[in-house]
Every structure is written in structure tokens, then in C-alpha cells.
Design an enzyme around this catalytic site. Structure first.
Site, short mmCIF file in Angstrom:
data_model
loop_
_atom_site.label_atom_id
_atom_site.label_comp_id
_atom_site.label_asym_id
_atom_site.label_seq_id
_atom_site.Cartn_x
_atom_site.Cartn_y
_atom_site.Cartn_z
N SER A 1 0.82 -1.21 0.00
CA SER A 1 0.00 0.00 0.00
C SER A 1 0.87 1.27 0.00
CB SER A 1 -0.89 -0.01 1.24
OG SER A 1 -0.07 -0.09 2.39
N GLU B 1 6.54 -0.52 -5.38
CA GLU B 1 5.40 -0.83 -6.27
C GLU B 1 4.15 -0.72 -5.41
OE1 GLU B 1 5.45 -1.54 -9.47
OE2 GLU B 1 7.49 -2.18 -9.90
N LEU B 2 3.48 0.45 -5.48
CA LEU B 2 2.42 0.74 -4.50
C LEU B 2 1.04 0.78 -5.17
CD1 LEU B 2 4.47 3.45 -2.58
CD2 LEU B 2 4.50 0.96 -2.32
N THR C 1 -3.88 -3.14 -10.51
CA THR C 1 -4.27 -2.53 -11.79
C THR C 1 -5.79 -2.57 -12.02
OG1 THR C 1 -3.81 -4.66 -12.80
CG2 THR C 1 -2.09 -2.98 -13.00
P1 NAD Z 1 0.42 -3.74 2.84
O1 NAD Z 1 1.09 -2.44 2.56
O2 NAD Z 1 -0.51 -3.81 3.98
O3 NAD Z 1 1.53 -4.89 3.11
C1 NAD Z 1 2.56 -5.17 2.18
C2 NAD Z 1 3.72 -5.85 2.89
O4 NAD Z 1 4.31 -4.94 3.83
C3 NAD Z 1 3.30 -7.06 3.73
O5 NAD Z 1 4.30 -8.04 3.56
C4 NAD Z 1 3.28 -6.51 5.14
O6 NAD Z 1 3.46 -7.50 6.13
C5 NAD Z 1 4.45 -5.55 5.11
N1 NAD Z 1 4.41 -4.46 6.10
C6 NAD Z 1 3.34 -3.92 6.73
N2 NAD Z 1 3.74 -2.86 7.49
C7 NAD Z 1 5.07 -2.74 7.33
C8 NAD Z 1 6.06 -1.85 7.83
N3 NAD Z 1 5.74 -0.84 8.64
N4 NAD Z 1 7.34 -1.99 7.42
C9 NAD Z 1 7.68 -2.98 6.56
N5 NAD Z 1 6.79 -3.87 6.06
C10 NAD Z 1 5.50 -3.75 6.43
O7 NAD Z 1 -0.30 -4.19 1.47
P2 NAD Z 1 -1.35 -5.35 1.22
O8 NAD Z 1 -2.64 -5.01 1.87
O9 NAD Z 1 -0.73 -6.69 1.50
O10 NAD Z 1 -1.51 -5.27 -0.37
C11 NAD Z 1 -2.41 -4.44 -1.06
C12 NAD Z 1 -1.72 -3.21 -1.61
O11 NAD Z 1 -0.61 -3.58 -2.43
C13 NAD Z 1 -2.63 -2.39 -2.50
O12 NAD Z 1 -2.45 -1.02 -2.22
C14 NAD Z 1 -2.15 -2.72 -3.90
O13 NAD Z 1 -2.43 -1.73 -4.87
C15 NAD Z 1 -0.68 -2.86 -3.67
N6 NAD Z 1 -0.04 -3.63 -4.73
C16 NAD Z 1 0.73 -2.95 -5.65
C17 NAD Z 1 1.30 -3.64 -6.70
C18 NAD Z 1 2.12 -2.92 -7.72
O14 NAD Z 1 2.84 -3.59 -8.46
N7 NAD Z 1 2.08 -1.60 -7.82
C19 NAD Z 1 1.13 -5.03 -6.82
C20 NAD Z 1 0.35 -5.69 -5.86
C21 NAD Z 1 -0.23 -4.98 -4.82
#
Ligand code: NAD
Length: 543
Positions: A266, A287-288, A322
């Protein structure tokens, strides 16, 4: 309906009587169906940290309990990764390419089983689960066969002309070190695959920290990779794993032992990760989130555009980075478009994603259902018309086996106006909600497309070449993926994948993305008998 929590407790009290639906898939991938599963791999499997439950989003069943890394185990895994890097950096690149090829073969042999596990644990429909594993296979293939002997043989630097006689300048790529991959729940296999293939071919050790809710996918993948490494006498920590949550993620991101953090997730977490890595001068690839728009012009072929928007908005239950979240329709075709789209939405039935007829699976977890409901409430409060959807499925709409799942109705909402400064337009809601606006001029729609913080994917539907020129040019879409007559959702691995602005500017997968996984040096070599300074600078004491 039994709540998710209640189900968990019931299962804790019972002695892990796993459903056949789940146990068949786990057994096919050599994942134990009883006891706690170790969630750390650094050459050997271990895990003495926090216990995580893997919950099935479709049924609420506890699929497994996984022990994550303790702080000491994480430290050891980082040390082992550093040692493994020293080993793998000296293995010739084409030999690393051969390892990558063997990994591809091993994954391909288990493609359908892994795809089923993705579907079981993440909740996407089976064909998308298999497609995700295929993406891993394809990127591996891309780094090997598509380039004849592989990208591993052509990760080249270049020779630059020197202004000084008898000198040569080389731009040289060398392996970077330890690459940590932090991944999101929604692509529990492919995102790691994109990273591992390039990172390993480039000569790095890779340490994976997957999403805490999809540990089984990562364990299954690492088991397959570890068997290949072992067969070739390569240290297992070349492809290490530390499952766990935020604490483990933070510790990995802060570690000076990690040379590059490739983070997918995220915007909120990515912002913190970016700052932490930057503050220690590490390398970061972000990649957010995406907030992707499709724009439909009056001349668009609606027989292509309507199904593509339908798939973009509803596929993976709106849980792709996407996914199509905003739809801008030209006034002249808006009523027709919406009526065709609504009839596709009406045909949807929620179902078990493992069944081949299912198009709509569940959201990944309970929290996502709450986020969906809040977003719909916010749209209602803002006066939006909800054309279809707008609520969770009740138990009366679901088969008995699915009442513990996180099923929501895909929603189309038409707010009273488009205002990209308003949260209903500018925030990514990771759920199947499509927000619709009507425009008169393409420029207006491009302004709306670009007016949000995110910049991942966008698509224009038109047959007019002049519109295409505007769309892909300097005054056109500002996203990293800019499509024409192709939906926002899903991308091939050949081009670099990634988004601009708050999507993080990262690029992974194809194109020049491999250049991020190496350190570059400019090497000037003097093979003359003189030692002239650049720019003709004279620093001689005798003149
Ligand atoms: P998230 O940000 O909640 O978690 C992602 C990862 O970060 C997990 O492994 C989590 O355990 C870890 N994490 C959480 N807090 C952290 C911290 N403070 N420090 C380090 N690591 C931490 O995301 P999610 O809910 O698993 O996934 C959904 C999001 O991912 C959506 O916003 C989606 O758009 C994005 N996403 C982007 C792409 C891309 O290529 N742009 C691809 C897939 C998903």
C-alpha cells in the site's frame, strides 16, 4: 453467519480436521496438514517466532498455523543471506541462468497445484491463480530462453568513448548484495517471481518477507526453489524466507545488511518503507497502490470496451493493483455503456474460486469487507447513485459452505460530479467498486485521469488515431502503464511493470528493470604512458 473469529476458535478447539478441499491441495505441495509449520528458511527450515494463521477467505477455515521468525532467527537469516551472496556473486552469470531455468522447470511441474493454492489461500479464482504462477514461469523463461541463452548472458555494461588518449571507460554492472522482497497478499507468488528471477540472474541473494496472510504460498514456492538449489550445491539462503508481519517487515527494512528493498504494497506502508531505506542510504524499489481509470470515447468499440471494464473492475474481486476503479464515459455513449455493463454485473454469482465456473471470489479478509462497506457508505453520503451492488452478500445468497467467506457485491457508483480532490475519487479502495463520471472533451477526462495521487495504469478506448496521439504524448496520461483498447488490469511480463507518482516509480519484470538489481560502476582504465586529467586540467608543478 459464524464470524471469522468464531470459526478460528472452533478449529483451535478441534484437532485440525482439515477439509478435503484444502488438504488435497496442501498435500500435493508437500505442506503438512497438521501441527505448526515452520515459516523460516535460510538453508534449513525453522520458526520460533509469532504464530500466524492462514485463513481461507472463501470458507473461513484455518488452513494452517505457521511459526514466523523470532528476532534471532531473522538476524541469522540476514547473516546467511550475506554469506550466500558472497557465494552466488562468484558463480558465472550464465550458470546462474541455468539455475533460473531449472527453477522454471520445477515450478512448471507444479503449476496447477500452486495455482490452486493461490486460489485457496488468497481467494482469487483458480484460472487467475494458475495465471499468476504462469507469470512466474514466464519471467523466468524471459530471463532465459527468450533471450536465447538468457538475460543472464546479456546483463551487459558498455564501453564509453574517453576524451583522453589511451583511456577507456567501462560502465560495469556487478551484483548488488542482499535483496529483500516484501510482498502484498494479492499476488502471493508472481511478485516474488518477478523479483527473484532478476535478482538471482544478477547474482544477488534474495530474502522474501511475504504478506502475513499468505504464508503457505511462499512456503510452497520456497520448497520448490530450495530443492533446485540443493540439487546444484547452492546455499539455500540464496533464496531465503522469513514469514511474519509488520515487525519482521520493519526489521528487514531497517537492516544495514539489506542492500535493496523491493517493496510491493500500500501507499501508506510504502511511504514509511521508502523513508527508512532512504535514511540509511539503501536502495529501494516501490510498487504501490493504483487508482486506475478507463476513458471511453464516442467512437469506441463497446463490444470490446464493456467486457474489458467488467473484467478490470470485478476480476480478482477488485483486488489487483491494476483493477479499474474509475470509469470516465463520453456523454454520448454513457447510458448505453452503463446498461450493457450493468447486465454483465447482474449475471455474476459469488462462488468457490476453486470451481471452474466461478468468476467472483471473496475479498481476502474481514478487514477488506469493512473497507468496502465504509467506501460504499461514503459514496452514499456524498450523494452518489449506486447503480448495482452496494452491500455484502447475506447467508441467503451463498451456498452453506461459503457463509464464512468474505463475499461482497461488485458495485457501480455514479457520484453527482467528478471532483478529483475528493477522497471518493482519489483514494484506492481495494475492493470491487467502480466510480463513474461523464465527460464531454477528452482533455477533461485526461485531467481527471491525472488528477489523483496514484499513477499505475490507465486505458483509453477509441478508434481515432488523433486521440491515441494525445493520450500517449506529453499532455496525455501520466501513469506507468498507458493502454489503448486494452483494459487497465493485467500486464505482460515483457515490458517493465510499475507506476509513477504515489505508486512509487518502481519498475519490475521486463524491459530495463534488471538494471535496478545491480550496482553500476564507471571504470576508467588508462593503458597509455601518460596520465592526463579530464577536461584538460593542468596540475603540473614544472610549467
Ligand atoms: P500492505 O502495505 O498492507 O503490506 C505489504 C507488505 O508490507 C506485507 O508483507 C506486510 O506484512 C508488510 N508491512 C506492513 N507494514 C510494514 C512496515 N511498517 N514496514 C515494513 N513492512 C511492512 O499491502 P497489502 O494489503 O498486502 O496489499 C495491497 C496493496 O498492495 C494495495 O495497495 C495494492 O495496490 C498494492 N499492490 C501494488 C502492486 C504494484 O505492483 N504496484 C502489486 C500488488 C499490490
Amino acid at each position: 453467519m459464524l464470524s471469522r473469529r468464531t470459526l478460528t476458535v472452533v478449529h483451535k478447539a478441534s484437532s485440525r480436521a482439515l477439509s478435503t478441499r484444502a488438504s488435497t491441495i496442501l498435500q500435493a505441495l508437500d505442506i503438512p496438514t497438521s501441527n505448526e509449520i515452520p515459516g523460516v528458511y535460510d538453508g534449513t527450515w525453522k520458526g520460533e517466532g509469532e504464530l500466524f494463521e492462514s485463513l481461507c477467505p472463501t470458507t473461513g477455515e484455518v488452513l494452517a498455523r505457521v511459526r514466523s521468525a523470532s528476532p534471532q532467527e531473522l538476524q541469522l537469516a540476514l547473516e546467511k543471506s550475506k554469506e550466500a551472496y558472497k557465494f552466488i556473486r562468484s558463480v558465472p552469470a550464465p550458470r546462474r541462468g541455468e539455475l533460473v531455468r531449472q527453477i522454471r522447470e520445477a515450478l512448471a511441474a507444479k503449476r496447477d497445484e500452486l495455482g490452486a493454492l493461490v486460489s485457496l489461500e488468497m481467494g482469487k479464482i483458480r484460472t487467475e491463480g494458475v495465471g499468476e504462477v504462469q507469470e512466474f514461469i514466464d519471467i523466468v523463461r524471459y530471463t532465459h530462453a527468450d533471450y536465447a541463452v538468457g538475460l543472464s548472458r546479456i546483463m551487459n555494461g558498455r564501453v564509453v568513448a574517453s576524451e583522453r588518449p589511451g583511456h577507456s571507460i567501462l560502465e560495469v554492472p556487478n551484483p548488488l548484495g542482499v535483496v529483500a522482497v516484501l510482498s502484498a497478499f494479492n499476488f502471493p507468488v508472481a511478485v516474488y517471481g518477478w523479483n527473484l528471477a532478476l535478482s538471482l540472474a544478477a547474482g544477488n541473494a534474495t530474502l522474501w518477507k511475504p504478506a502475513p496472510s499468505t504464508p503457505l504460498c511462499s512456503i510452497a514456492v520456497i520448497k520448490i526453489i530450495a530443492s533446485v538449489l540443493e540439487k546444484n550445491g547452492i546455499p539455500g539462503a540464496v533464496a531465503g524466507l522469513v514469514t511474519g508481519g509488520k515487525d519482521i517487515g520493519q526489521a528487514v527494512v531497517q537492516s544495514q545488511d539489506v542492500d535493496m528493498v523491493s517493496f510491493t504494497g500500500s501507499e501508506a506502508v510504502g511511504r514509511d518503507v521508502g523513508k527508512v531505506v532512504q535514511s540509511r542510504f539503501g536502495k529501494v524499489l516501490l510498487e504501490l497502490g493504483g487508482n486506475n481509470a478507463s476513458i471511453v470515447m464516442p467512437d469506441a468499440d463497446l463490444s470490446l470496451a464493456v467486457p474489458a471494464v467488467f473484467f478490470g473492475a470485478v476480476g480478482t474481486a477488485g483486488q489487483r493493483c491494476t483493477s479499474t476503479r474509475r470509469l470516465y464515459l463520453h456523454r454520448s455513449i454513457a447510458p448505453t455503456f452503463l446498461s450493457k455493463l450493468q447486465s454483465l454485473y447482474s449475471s455474476l454469482q459469488p462462488g468457490d474460486p476453486l470451481e471452474s465456473a466461478t468468476l467472483l471470489g471473496p475479498l481476502h479478509n474481514r478487514a477488506a469487507v469493512g473497507i468496502y462497506s465504509n467506501a460504499v457508505d461514503r459514496l452514499r453520503r456524498a450523494g452518489a447513485e449506486i447503480l448495482i451492488g452496494g452491500s455484502q452478500y447475506g447467508s441467503e445468497d451463498l451456498k452453506d459452505t461459503l457463509t464464512g467467506g468474505n463475499f461482497v457485491r461488485p458495485t457501480i457508483a455514479v457520484p453527482s460530479k467528478v471532483d478529483v480532490t475528493d477522497a471518493i475519487w482519489r483514494e484506492e479502495t481495494f475492493a470491487p467498486i467502480l466510480t463513474v463520471g461523464v465527460f464531454d472533451e477528452l482533455e477533461e477526462a485526461i485531467g481527471w485521469n491525472n488528477g489523483v495521487p496514484q499513477g499505475l495504469s490507465s486505458s483509453l478506448w477509441t478508434k481515432d488515431l488523433r486521440n491515441v496521439g494525445k493520450w500517449i504524448g506529453p499532455a496525455g496520461s501520466d501513469t506507468g502503464i498507458v493502454n489503448v483498447n486494452v483494459g487497465t488490469s493485467g500486464a505482460e511480463i515483457g515490458a517493465a511493470f510499475g507506476g509513477n507518482k504515489s505508486t512509487g516509480w518502481g519498475r519490475e519484470s521486463g524491459g530495463d528493470a534488471w538494471k535496478q538489481y545491480v550496482r553500476w560502476s564507471a571504470c576508467t582504465i588508462n593503458f597509455s604512458d601518460e596520465a592526463p586529467l579530464a577536461q584538460g586540467v593542468n596540475f603540473s608543478t614544472s610549467s
